[in-house]
Design a protein around this motif. Structure first.
Motif, PDB file in Angstrom:
ATOM      1  N   SER A   1       0.702  -1.134  -0.165  1.00 14.23           N
ATOM      2  CA  SER A   1      -0.006   0.017   0.046  1.00 14.23           C
ATOM      3  C   SER A   1       0.788   1.173   0.051  1.00 14.23           C
ATOM      4  CB  SER A   1      -0.755  -0.132   1.270  1.00 14.23           C
ATOM      5  OG  SER A   1      -0.285   0.238   2.516  1.00 14.23           O
ATOM      6  N   ARG A   2       0.425   2.418  -0.478  1.00  7.44           N
ATOM      7  CA  ARG A   2       0.831   3.533  -0.489  1.00  7.44           C
ATOM      8  C   ARG A   2       1.279   3.970   0.793  1.00  7.44           C
ATOM      9  NH1 ARG A   2      -0.533   9.366  -3.123  1.00  7.44           N
ATOM     10  NH2 ARG A   2       1.809  10.514  -2.678  1.00  7.44           N
ATOM     11  N   THR A   3       0.364   3.769   1.827  1.00  7.54           N
ATOM     12  CA  THR A   3       0.689   4.046   3.077  1.00  7.54           C
ATOM     13  C   THR A   3       1.761   3.625   3.913  1.00  7.54           C
ATOM     14  OG1 THR A   3      -1.738   4.276   3.456  1.00  7.54           O
ATOM     15  CG2 THR A   3      -0.510   4.421   5.303  1.00  7.54           C
ATOM     16  N   THR A   4       2.248   2.115   3.373  1.00  5.07           N
ATOM     17  CA  THR A   4       3.367   1.652   3.950  1.00  5.07           C
ATOM     18  C   THR A   4       4.558   2.179   3.309  1.00  5.07           C
ATOM     19  OG1 THR A   4       2.086  -0.290   3.942  1.00  5.07           O
ATOM     20  CG2 THR A   4       4.447  -0.737   4.063  1.00  5.07           C
ATOM     21  N   VAL A   5       4.619   2.719   2.085  1.00 11.84           N
ATOM     22  CA  VAL A   5       5.837   3.296   1.765  1.00 11.84           C
ATOM     23  C   VAL A   5       6.049   4.714   2.240  1.00 11.84           C
ATOM     24  CG1 VAL A   5       7.035   3.974  -0.369  1.00 11.84           C
ATOM     25  CG2 VAL A   5       6.042   1.912  -0.288  1.00 11.84           C
ATOM     26  N   SER A   6       4.767   5.296   2.461  1.00 12.37           N
ATOM     27  CA  SER A   6       4.970   6.773   2.913  1.00 12.37           C
ATOM     28  C   SER A   6       5.174   6.702   4.205  1.00 12.37           C
ATOM     29  CB  SER A   6       3.426   7.116   2.764  1.00 12.37           C
ATOM     30  OG  SER A   6       3.351   8.541   3.226  1.00 12.37           O
ATOM     31  N   SER A   7       4.937   5.792   5.154  1.00 12.47           N
ATOM     32  CA  SER A   7       5.454   5.682   6.393  1.00 12.47           C
ATOM     33  C   SER A   7       6.796   5.248   6.464  1.00 12.47           C
ATOM     34  CB  SER A   7       4.801   4.412   7.094  1.00 12.47           C
ATOM     35  OG  SER A   7       3.310   5.003   7.216  1.00 12.47           O
ATOM     36  N   ALA A   8       7.397   4.504   5.819  1.00 17.46           N
ATOM     37  CA  ALA A   8       8.864   4.068   5.685  1.00 17.46           C
ATOM     38  C   ALA A   8       9.470   5.486   5.174  1.00 17.46           C
ATOM     39  CB  ALA A   8       9.057   3.021   4.513  1.00 17.46           C
ATOM     40  N   TYR A   9       9.124   6.116   4.192  1.00 15.46           N
ATOM     41  CA  TYR A   9       9.842   7.293   3.939  1.00 15.46           C
ATOM     42  C   TYR A   9       9.672   8.279   4.904  1.00 15.46           C
ATOM     43  CZ  TYR A   9      10.786   6.483  -1.142  1.00 15.46           C
ATOM     44  OH  TYR A   9      11.036   5.927  -2.559  1.00 15.46           O
ATOM     45  N   ARG A  10       8.910   8.290   5.703  1.00 15.51           N
ATOM     46  CA  ARG A  10       8.569   9.316   6.941  1.00 15.51           C
ATOM     47  C   ARG A  10       9.634   8.980   7.990  1.00 15.51           C
ATOM     48  NH1 ARG A  10       6.075   8.246  11.088  1.00 15.51           N
ATOM     49  NH2 ARG A  10       4.524   6.729  10.035  1.00 15.51           N
ATOM     50  N   GLN A  11       9.681   7.718   8.004  1.00 18.79           N
ATOM     51  CA  GLN A  11      10.893   7.355   8.991  1.00 18.79           C
ATOM     52  C   GLN A  11      12.310   7.630   8.678  1.00 18.79           C
ATOM     53  OE1 GLN A  11      10.604   3.156  10.027  1.00 18.79           O
ATOM     54  NE2 GLN A  11      11.295   3.389  12.004  1.00 18.79           N
ATOM     55  N   LEU A  12      12.326   7.526   7.404  1.00 19.83           N
ATOM     56  CA  LEU A  12      13.622   7.786   6.931  1.00 19.83           C
ATOM     57  C   LEU A  12      14.161   9.389   6.931  1.00 19.83           C
ATOM     58  CD1 LEU A  12      13.774   5.352   3.778  1.00 19.83           C
ATOM     59  CD2 LEU A  12      15.501   5.470   5.797  1.00 19.83           C
ATOM     60  N   ARG A  13      13.084  10.272   6.801  1.00 21.72           N
ATOM     61  CA  ARG A  13      13.042  11.597   6.897  1.00 21.72           C
ATOM     62  C   ARG A  13      13.416  12.048   8.466  1.00 21.72           C
ATOM     63  NH1 ARG A  13       9.076  11.654   3.205  1.00 21.72           N
ATOM     64  NH2 ARG A  13       7.418  11.768   4.668  1.00 21.72           N
ATOM     65  N   GLU A  14      12.625  11.358   9.157  1.00 25.07           N
ATOM     66  CA  GLU A  14      12.841  11.867  10.566  1.00 25.07           C
ATOM     67  C   GLU A  14      14.248  11.305  11.210  1.00 25.07           C
ATOM     68  OE1 GLU A  14       9.422   9.844  12.604  1.00 25.07           O
ATOM     69  OE2 GLU A  14       7.952  11.406  11.949  1.00 25.07           O
ATOM     70  N   GLY A  15      14.715  10.409  10.625  1.00 25.38           N
ATOM     71  CA  GLY A  15      16.007   9.651  10.941  1.00 25.38           C
ATOM     72  C   GLY A  15      17.132  10.755  10.256  1.00 25.38           C
ATOM     73  N   GLY A  16      16.749  11.415   9.347  1.00 18.77           N
ATOM     74  CA  GLY A  16      17.679  12.336   8.635  1.00 18.77           C
ATOM     75  C   GLY A  16      18.380  11.552   7.283  1.00 18.77           C
ATOM     76  N   PHE A  17      17.706  10.396   6.908  1.00 11.47           N
ATOM     77  CA  PHE A  17      18.104   9.579   5.891  1.00 11.47           C
ATOM     78  C   PHE A  17      17.707  10.205   4.596  1.00 11.47           C
ATOM     79  CE2 PHE A  17      19.543   7.159   9.279  1.00 11.47           C
ATOM     80  CZ  PHE A  17      20.934   6.887   8.835  1.00 11.47           C
ATOM     81  N   LEU A  18      16.680  11.025   4.339  1.00  5.95           N
ATOM     82  CA  LEU A  18      16.083  11.440   3.199  1.00  5.95           C
ATOM     83  C   LEU A  18      15.491  13.141   3.329  1.00  5.95           C
ATOM     84  CD1 LEU A  18      13.229   8.729   2.215  1.00  5.95           C
ATOM     85  CD2 LEU A  18      15.385   9.314   1.087  1.00  5.95           C
TER      86      LEU A  18
END
Length: 167
Positions: free
Chosen positions: A60-77
């Motif tokens: 689902s797009r929500t799963t990918v969106s949540s993964a990208y959000r976690q990467l943004r919060e960690g400073g990787f995106l």
């Protein structure tokens, strides 16, 4: 920063078997984080759009969106709406000096290319070491120095290196 863009297909290949016991978004974020850290996703590379990656991974797009959000919060995106997400490392960007100061070495030009005339300047091999049509160069050993050890272990005339003939 490189202007490289990673397609959803390429990222899928890099991810390999990424699904684990953790929730899907967390497993995906962890694998992308590792790919950035080990350099398989270079810094500055644009990652695929959430919608494209979700379709390719059958998520689902929500799963990918949540993964990208976690990467943004960690400073990787770094993400900008409409421009995509770009891989980066957490922490402040290093500010490198534009010109080298005293005691600074510029490793961007650490070694100059060899001169084109360098092979011509090398001395020719001794006549006894030149290849012949009878013996291929790959099976012959190059001229080398051999030494015979002394029976007593002390240096002697017999232990002095002597040139051997090429055969």
């Amino acid at each position: 920063m490189p202007d490289a863009q990673l397609s959803a297909r390429s990222l899928e290949a890099l991810l390999g078997d990424w699904r684990g016991a953790a929730p899907g978004y967390q497993s995906l974020a962890d694998r992308v984080r590792l790919l950035v850290l080990d350099g398989r996703i270079p810094i500055g590379t644009r990652l695929p759009a959430e919608r494209d990656l979700a379709g390719r991974l059958d998520l689902s797009r929500t799963t990918v969106s949540s993964a990208y959000r976690q990467l943004r919060e960690g400073g990787f995106l770094d993400s900008v709406r409409g421009s995509g997400s770009v891989a980066r490392l957490p922490g402040p960007a290093l500010a490198l000096p534009m010109t080298g100061g005293e005691g600074m070495l510029d490793f961007t030009k650490a070694a100059l290319p060899a001169a084109a005339s360098l092979p011509a300047a090398a001395p020719p091999p001794p006549r006894s070491c030149r290849t012949s049509s009878r013996t291929p160069a790959t099976t012959r050993s190059a001229c080398r120095t051999s030494a015979r050890p002394s029976p007593t272990g002390t240096p002697s005339e017999a232990s002095r290196p002597r040139p051997t003939r090429c055969s």
